[in-house]
Design a protein around this motif. Structure first.
Motif, PDB file in Angstrom:
ATOM      1  N   PHE A 182       0.867  -1.168   0.000  1.00 30.05           N
ATOM      2  CA  PHE A 182       0.000   0.000   0.000  1.00 30.05           C
ATOM      3  C   PHE A 182       0.904   1.218   0.000  1.00 30.05           C
ATOM      4  CE2 PHE A 182      -2.986   3.166   1.420  1.00 30.05           C
ATOM      5  CZ  PHE A 182      -4.108   2.834   0.682  1.00 30.05           C
ATOM      6  N   PRO A 183       0.710   2.145  -0.942  1.00 27.76           N
ATOM      7  CA  PRO A 183       1.618   3.283  -1.057  1.00 27.76           C
ATOM      8  C   PRO A 183       1.595   4.174   0.182  1.00 27.76           C
ATOM      9  CG  PRO A 183      -0.184   3.442  -2.650  1.00 27.76           C
ATOM     10  CD  PRO A 183      -0.344   2.158  -1.931  1.00 27.76           C
ATOM     11  N   SER A 184       2.765   4.663   0.551  1.00 28.82           N
ATOM     12  CA  SER A 184       2.868   5.497   1.759  1.00 28.82           C
ATOM     13  C   SER A 184       2.252   6.875   1.566  1.00 28.82           C
ATOM     14  CB  SER A 184       4.343   5.629   2.169  1.00 28.82           C
ATOM     15  OG  SER A 184       5.072   6.262   1.135  1.00 28.82           O
ATOM     16  N   LEU A 185       2.088   7.325   0.320  1.00 28.67           N
ATOM     17  CA  LEU A 185       1.512   8.654   0.122  1.00 28.67           C
ATOM     18  C   LEU A 185      -0.006   8.662   0.286  1.00 28.67           C
ATOM     19  CD1 LEU A 185       0.200   9.185  -3.038  1.00 28.67           C
ATOM     20  CD2 LEU A 185       2.547   8.618  -3.514  1.00 28.67           C
ATOM     21  N   LEU A 186      -0.642   7.508   0.358  1.00 30.11           N
ATOM     22  CA  LEU A 186      -2.077   7.416   0.625  1.00 30.11           C
ATOM     23  C   LEU A 186      -2.301   6.921   2.038  1.00 30.11           C
ATOM     24  CD1 LEU A 186      -3.286   5.692  -2.652  1.00 30.11           C
ATOM     25  CD2 LEU A 186      -3.259   8.128  -2.141  1.00 30.11           C
ATOM     26  N   GLU A 187      -3.444   7.261   2.592  1.00 29.82           N
ATOM     27  CA  GLU A 187      -3.789   6.753   3.917  1.00 29.82           C
ATOM     28  C   GLU A 187      -4.721   5.564   3.743  1.00 29.82           C
ATOM     29  OE1 GLU A 187      -5.105   9.582   6.814  1.00 29.82           O
ATOM     30  OE2 GLU A 187      -3.940  11.163   5.882  1.00 29.82           O
ATOM     31  N   ARG A 188      -4.517   4.542   4.541  1.00 26.82           N
ATOM     32  CA  ARG A 188      -5.383   3.369   4.486  1.00 26.82           C
ATOM     33  C   ARG A 188      -6.788   3.725   4.934  1.00 26.82           C
ATOM     34  NH1 ARG A 188      -2.953  -1.569   3.850  1.00 26.82           N
ATOM     35  NH2 ARG A 188      -0.709  -1.564   4.066  1.00 26.82           N
ATOM     36  N   ARG A 189      -7.744   3.162   4.219  1.00 26.91           N
ATOM     37  CA  ARG A 189      -9.155   3.289   4.549  1.00 26.91           C
ATOM     38  C   ARG A 189      -9.639   4.730   4.652  1.00 26.91           C
ATOM     39  NH1 ARG A 189      -6.977  -0.716   7.425  1.00 26.91           N
ATOM     40  NH2 ARG A 189      -7.767  -2.799   7.085  1.00 26.91           N
ATOM     41  N   ARG A 190      -8.977   5.646   3.993  1.00 21.23           N
ATOM     42  CA  ARG A 190      -9.439   7.029   4.001  1.00 21.23           C
ATOM     43  C   ARG A 190      -9.957   7.358   2.612  1.00 21.23           C
ATOM     44  NH1 ARG A 190      -6.263  12.631   5.136  1.00 21.23           N
ATOM     45  NH2 ARG A 190      -8.108  13.930   4.961  1.00 21.23           N
ATOM     46  N   ARG A 191     -11.238   7.588   2.508  1.00 17.71           N
ATOM     47  CA  ARG A 191     -11.864   7.828   1.220  1.00 17.71           C
ATOM     48  C   ARG A 191     -12.181   9.299   0.989  1.00 17.71           C
ATOM     49  NH1 ARG A 191     -10.451   3.355  -1.166  1.00 17.71           N
ATOM     50  NH2 ARG A 191     -11.383   1.539  -0.314  1.00 17.71           N
ATOM     51  N   ILE A 192     -12.345  10.062   2.049  1.00 16.00           N
ATOM     52  CA  ILE A 192     -12.719  11.464   1.890  1.00 16.00           C
ATOM     53  C   ILE A 192     -11.930  12.310   2.869  1.00 16.00           C
ATOM     54  CG2 ILE A 192     -15.051  10.992   1.070  1.00 16.00           C
ATOM     55  CD1 ILE A 192     -16.038  11.517   3.901  1.00 16.00           C
ATOM     56  N   ASP A 193     -11.903  13.595   2.626  1.00 19.99           N
ATOM     57  CA  ASP A 193     -11.249  14.516   3.547  1.00 19.99           C
ATOM     58  C   ASP A 193     -12.010  14.556   4.867  1.00 19.99           C
ATOM     59  OD1 ASP A 193     -10.642  16.767   0.838  1.00 19.99           O
ATOM     60  OD2 ASP A 193      -9.297  15.281   1.698  1.00 19.99           O
ATOM     61  N   GLN A 194     -11.304  14.841   5.941  1.00 17.29           N
ATOM     62  CA  GLN A 194     -11.931  14.863   7.261  1.00 17.29           C
ATOM     63  C   GLN A 194     -13.028  15.916   7.360  1.00 17.29           C
ATOM     64  OE1 GLN A 194     -11.541  12.658   9.541  1.00 17.29           O
ATOM     65  NE2 GLN A 194      -9.850  11.573   8.588  1.00 17.29           N
ATOM     66  N   ALA A 195     -12.835  17.082   6.747  1.00 14.74           N
ATOM     67  CA  ALA A 195     -13.848  18.135   6.817  1.00 14.74           C
ATOM     68  C   ALA A 195     -15.130  17.692   6.116  1.00 14.74           C
ATOM     69  CB  ALA A 195     -13.314  19.414   6.190  1.00 14.74           C
ATOM     70  N   LEU A 196     -14.978  17.037   4.985  1.00 15.94           N
ATOM     71  CA  LEU A 196     -16.143  16.557   4.254  1.00 15.94           C
ATOM     72  C   LEU A 196     -16.855  15.473   5.049  1.00 15.94           C
ATOM     73  CD1 LEU A 196     -17.749  16.806   1.664  1.00 15.94           C
ATOM     74  CD2 LEU A 196     -16.181  15.192   0.609  1.00 15.94           C
ATOM     75  N   PHE A 197     -16.106  14.620   5.697  1.00 14.78           N
ATOM     76  CA  PHE A 197     -16.684  13.588   6.548  1.00 14.78           C
ATOM     77  C   PHE A 197     -17.486  14.218   7.681  1.00 14.78           C
ATOM     78  CE2 PHE A 197     -16.376  10.478  10.065  1.00 14.78           C
ATOM     79  CZ  PHE A 197     -17.007   9.415   9.446  1.00 14.78           C
ATOM     80  N   ALA A 198     -16.958  15.285   8.273  1.00 11.38           N
ATOM     81  CA  ALA A 198     -17.662  15.969   9.354  1.00 11.38           C
ATOM     82  C   ALA A 198     -18.979  16.571   8.857  1.00 11.38           C
ATOM     83  CB  ALA A 198     -16.779  17.055   9.950  1.00 11.38           C
ATOM     84  N   VAL A 199     -18.983  17.124   7.655  1.00  7.79           N
ATOM     85  CA  VAL A 199     -20.205  17.695   7.088  1.00  7.79           C
ATOM     86  C   VAL A 199     -21.266  16.615   6.904  1.00  7.79           C
ATOM     87  CG1 VAL A 199     -21.174  18.731   4.990  1.00  7.79           C
ATOM     88  CG2 VAL A 199     -19.087  19.656   5.979  1.00  7.79           C
ATOM     89  N   VAL A 200     -20.861  15.462   6.385  1.00  9.41           N
ATOM     90  CA  VAL A 200     -21.800  14.367   6.172  1.00  9.41           C
ATOM     91  C   VAL A 200     -22.357  13.876   7.506  1.00  9.41           C
ATOM     92  CG1 VAL A 200     -22.012  11.991   5.342  1.00  9.41           C
ATOM     93  CG2 VAL A 200     -20.771  13.679   3.990  1.00  9.41           C
ATOM     94  N   MET A 201     -21.509  13.722   8.495  1.00  9.86           N
ATOM     95  CA  MET A 201     -21.959  13.267   9.811  1.00  9.86           C
ATOM     96  C   MET A 201     -22.939  14.256  10.437  1.00  9.86           C
ATOM     97  SD  MET A 201     -20.712  10.320  10.412  1.00  9.86           S
ATOM     98  CE  MET A 201     -20.878  10.127  12.160  1.00  9.86           C
ATOM     99  N   GLU A 202     -22.642  15.533  10.334  1.00  5.63           N
ATOM    100  CA  GLU A 202     -23.521  16.565  10.894  1.00  5.63           C
ATOM    101  C   GLU A 202     -24.872  16.556  10.194  1.00  5.63           C
ATOM    102  OE1 GLU A 202     -24.260  19.467  13.724  1.00  5.63           O
ATOM    103  OE2 GLU A 202     -22.423  18.302  13.493  1.00  5.63           O
ATOM    104  N   ALA A 203     -24.855  16.426   8.884  1.00  8.60           N
ATOM    105  CA  ALA A 203     -26.116  16.375   8.130  1.00  8.60           C
ATOM    106  C   ALA A 203     -26.933  15.151   8.531  1.00  8.60           C
ATOM    107  CB  ALA A 203     -25.829  16.370   6.634  1.00  8.60           C
ATOM    108  N   TYR A 204     -26.268  14.024   8.725  1.00  3.97           N
ATOM    109  CA  TYR A 204     -26.957  12.803   9.147  1.00  3.97           C
ATOM    110  C   TYR A 204     -27.598  12.993  10.513  1.00  3.97           C
ATOM    111  CZ  TYR A 204     -27.712   7.984  10.603  1.00  3.97           C
ATOM    112  OH  TYR A 204     -28.268   6.826  11.063  1.00  3.97           O
ATOM    113  N   LEU A 205     -26.866  13.598  11.434  1.00  2.00           N
ATOM    114  CA  LEU A 205     -27.386  13.822  12.780  1.00  2.00           C
ATOM    115  C   LEU A 205     -28.602  14.741  12.785  1.00  2.00           C
ATOM    116  CD1 LEU A 205     -24.092  14.147  14.850  1.00  2.00           C
ATOM    117  CD2 LEU A 205     -25.731  12.262  14.871  1.00  2.00           C
ATOM    118  N   HIS A 206     -28.649  15.656  11.816  1.00  2.00           N
ATOM    119  CA  HIS A 206     -29.779  16.584  11.737  1.00  2.00           C
ATOM    120  C   HIS A 206     -30.919  16.034  10.888  1.00  2.00           C
ATOM    121  CE1 HIS A 206     -28.050  19.848  14.020  1.00  2.00           C
ATOM    122  NE2 HIS A 206     -26.919  19.699  13.348  1.00  2.00           N
ATOM    123  N   GLY A 207     -30.802  14.800  10.421  1.00  2.00           N
ATOM    124  CA  GLY A 207     -31.884  14.159   9.699  1.00  2.00           C
ATOM    125  C   GLY A 207     -32.035  14.569   8.243  1.00  2.00           C
TER     126      GLY A 207
END
Length: 138
Positions: A87-112
């Motif tokens: 697995f290349p060192s320049l990529l992170e394992r199991r990381r598909r999206i940026d952390q900020a984008l992940f936070a936006v999705v989680m917040e939207a989910y929590l708000h229904g």
């Protein structure tokens, strides 16, 4: 190999005619793919189709990896090995999206917020694939 002046002018015209975002995305994809292949070659001890005594294993195809960046989604190919893993060192394992984008999705989910609305929001933020492909690639 040096390009003559007419070839450089033709290249400049084609770059001007092309979409700048497209050019940047393709250039970034080419650079990242070259780095991945170089790291795999160093780990294996031989380039593709090269026979050396230092070779530790053989390549066994590639697996696709979608990387979401600010320049857009990049389709990279990660080399598979016959024995061991890479697995290349320049990529992170199991990381598909940026952390900020992940936070936006989680917040939207929590708000229904509906999945379709979140998908539209993610696409508007720059991830060409939206969230519908996350579940398939995670």
């Amino acid at each position: 190999m040096a390009l003559d002046q007419s070839a450089l002018l033709d290249l400049l015209e084609s770059l001007k005619a092309a979409d700048a975002d497209d050019v940047i995305r393709h250039a970034l994809q080419a650079v990242l793919q070259a780095l991945i292949e170089a790291e795999a070659t160093a780990m294996i001890g031989a380039a593709p189709h090269q026979r050396t005594d230092q070779r530790t294993t053989q390549r066994n195809g590639h697996r696709d990896r979608l990387l979401t960046t600010a320049a857009g989604d990049l389709e990279l190919k990660i080399p598979k090995l016959r024995s061991g893993s890479f697995f290349p060192s320049l990529l992170e394992r199991r990381r598909r999206i940026d952390q900020a984008l992940f936070a936006v999705v989680m917040e939207a989910y929590l708000h229904g917020v509906s999945t379709r609305s979140v998908d539209d929001l993610v696409k508007a933020l720059g991830a060409d694939s939206g969230i519908t492909t996350w579940s398939m690639t995670s």
